[in-house]
Design a protein around this motif. Structure first.
Motif, PDB file in Angstrom:
ATOM      1  N   GLN A  42      11.254   5.098  -5.086  1.00  0.00           N
ATOM      2  CA  GLN A  42      10.955   4.340  -3.862  1.00  0.00           C
ATOM      3  C   GLN A  42       9.788   3.388  -4.093  1.00  0.00           C
ATOM      4  OE1 GLN A  42      13.377   4.841  -1.685  1.00  0.00           O
ATOM      5  NE2 GLN A  42      13.983   6.403  -3.178  1.00  0.00           N
ATOM      6  N   SER A  43       8.780   3.868  -4.796  1.00  0.00           N
ATOM      7  CA  SER A  43       7.627   3.023  -5.093  1.00  0.00           C
ATOM      8  C   SER A  43       8.031   1.835  -5.949  1.00  0.00           C
ATOM      9  CB  SER A  43       6.547   3.845  -5.807  1.00  0.00           C
ATOM     10  OG  SER A  43       5.475   3.025  -6.211  1.00  0.00           O
ATOM     11  N   THR A  98       5.023  -1.939 -11.284  1.00  0.00           N
ATOM     12  CA  THR A  98       6.385  -1.646 -11.727  1.00  0.00           C
ATOM     13  C   THR A  98       6.385  -1.028 -13.120  1.00  0.00           C
ATOM     14  OG1 THR A  98       7.258  -3.490 -10.410  1.00  0.00           O
ATOM     15  CG2 THR A  98       8.658  -2.622 -12.162  1.00  0.00           C
ATOM     16  N   ILE A  99       5.605  -1.602 -14.016  1.00  0.00           N
ATOM     17  CA  ILE A  99       5.527  -1.067 -15.386  1.00  0.00           C
ATOM     18  C   ILE A  99       4.947   0.343 -15.392  1.00  0.00           C
ATOM     19  CG2 ILE A  99       4.426  -1.395 -17.635  1.00  0.00           C
ATOM     20  CD1 ILE A  99       4.547  -4.421 -17.102  1.00  0.00           C
ATOM     21  N   GLU A 100       3.894   0.553 -14.618  1.00  0.00           N
ATOM     22  CA  GLU A 100       3.272   1.890 -14.562  1.00  0.00           C
ATOM     23  C   GLU A 100       4.257   2.922 -14.022  1.00  0.00           C
ATOM     24  OE1 GLU A 100      -0.117   1.179 -12.156  1.00  0.00           O
ATOM     25  OE2 GLU A 100      -1.234   0.115 -13.739  1.00  0.00           O
ATOM     26  N   ASN A 101       5.009   2.536 -13.001  1.00  0.00           N
ATOM     27  CA  ASN A 101       6.013   3.456 -12.452  1.00  0.00           C
ATOM     28  C   ASN A 101       7.104   3.775 -13.475  1.00  0.00           C
ATOM     29  OD1 ASN A 101       4.846   3.789  -9.942  1.00  0.00           O
ATOM     30  ND2 ASN A 101       5.923   2.057  -9.033  1.00  0.00           N
ATOM     31  N   ASP A 119       0.840  -1.209   0.000  1.00  0.00           N
ATOM     32  CA  ASP A 119       0.000   0.000   0.000  1.00  0.00           C
ATOM     33  C   ASP A 119       0.871   1.253   0.000  1.00  0.00           C
ATOM     34  OD1 ASP A 119      -2.171  -1.629   0.038  1.00  0.00           O
ATOM     35  OD2 ASP A 119      -2.690  -1.294   2.148  1.00  0.00           O
ATOM     36  N   ALA A 120       1.985   1.198   0.728  1.00  0.00           N
ATOM     37  CA  ALA A 120       2.885   2.354   0.752  1.00  0.00           C
ATOM     38  C   ALA A 120       3.447   2.635  -0.633  1.00  0.00           C
ATOM     39  CB  ALA A 120       4.014   2.105   1.745  1.00  0.00           C
ATOM     40  N   SER A 121       3.678   1.583  -1.414  1.00  0.00           N
ATOM     41  CA  SER A 121       4.180   1.764  -2.771  1.00  0.00           C
ATOM     42  C   SER A 121       3.202   2.585  -3.611  1.00  0.00           C
ATOM     43  CB  SER A 121       4.420   0.394  -3.415  1.00  0.00           C
ATOM     44  OG  SER A 121       4.816   0.544  -4.763  1.00  0.00           O
ATOM     45  N   PHE A 173       3.244   6.247  -2.537  1.00  0.00           N
ATOM     46  CA  PHE A 173       4.368   6.988  -3.117  1.00  0.00           C
ATOM     47  C   PHE A 173       4.068   7.402  -4.566  1.00  0.00           C
ATOM     48  CE2 PHE A 173       7.483   4.626  -0.106  1.00  0.00           C
ATOM     49  CZ  PHE A 173       7.165   5.524   0.901  1.00  0.00           C
ATOM     50  N   SER A 174       3.422   6.528  -5.305  1.00  0.00           N
ATOM     51  CA  SER A 174       3.062   6.874  -6.686  1.00  0.00           C
ATOM     52  C   SER A 174       2.057   8.022  -6.716  1.00  0.00           C
ATOM     53  CB  SER A 174       2.485   5.646  -7.407  1.00  0.00           C
ATOM     54  OG  SER A 174       3.452   4.619  -7.516  1.00  0.00           O
TER      55      SER A 174
END
Length: 208
Positions: free
Chosen positions: A119-120, A133-136, A92-94, A97-98
């Protein structure tokens, strides 16, 4: 004299209802009435055709969020991120961060947005959240390209492409291809934006 008094009193005592002295009533003609005309057939009713008013087309107007609204949202999301990190709810923290990174992009705080996306992404990799991961990576590429780091942006998109292909996440392929073509066509930003750097961005997410 007596005869005159008798006639006088007789005239006074005559009932008011006696109409024999109203000569004008005898001369007055009776008014003629107009014969009744049947109007039930509706010959005199005007029938108007109802006109339909066209439905107005209302196009929504997008209003930019105010600075106060962005700061309030930042405070709420930051508290959620701190809470989730403190109790080790890393997934959830990831996402928190996004969300923070997107808020900072709207405020042109690209350095902070980049830091929180990194960080996310680190947490998303640890949690094996390939979609996140891909979206970030796509968002990171956009930020780096805006900051002038075109080569790094292309590397992020290439990594996102390989990961999406390997995991069968074809829904991201078109977005990645469009972002790659856009960066190739605009290798250098027309005007480098004034960046706001955050020296203590990392301290914001530490648990109290």
């Amino acid at each position: 004299m007596k005869l005159l008094l008798v006639i006088f009193f007789a005239a006074i005592c005559t009932p008011a209802s006696a109409q024999w002295y109203r000569v004008d009533q005898l001369l007055k003609k009776k008014a003629t009435r107009t014969p009744y005309e049947d109007l039930s057939g509706g010959r005199y009713i005007v029938r108007l055709t109802a006109e339909k008013a066209p439905h107005p087309k209302i196009s929504p107007e997008l209003i930019d969020r105010s600075e106060y609204s962005l700061e309030a949202s930042e405070s709420v999301v930051m508290q959620l991120a701190q809470h989730n990190m403190r109790f080790r709810i890393y997934n959830d923290a990831s996402y928190n961060f996004s969300d923070l990174a997107r808020l900072y992009v709207k405020q042109n705080r690209l350095s902070e947005a980049k830091w929180f996306l990194l960080q996310s992404n680190n947490i998303a990799r640890q949690e094996n959240d390939d979609k996140h991961t891909i979206e970030n990576l796509i968002e990171l590429a956009s930020i780096k390209a805006t900051m002038g780091d075109v080569l790094l942006a292309q590397q992020d998109l290439a990594e996102a492409h390989d990961l999406a292909y390997a995991k069968g996440l074809n829904q991201y392929m078109e977005t990645i291809e469009l972002a790659t073509q856009y960066i190739k066509q605009n290798k250098q930003p027309k005007q480098r934006p004034a960046l706001i750097y955050a020296d203590d961005a990392q301290n914001k997410t530490k648990a109290e």
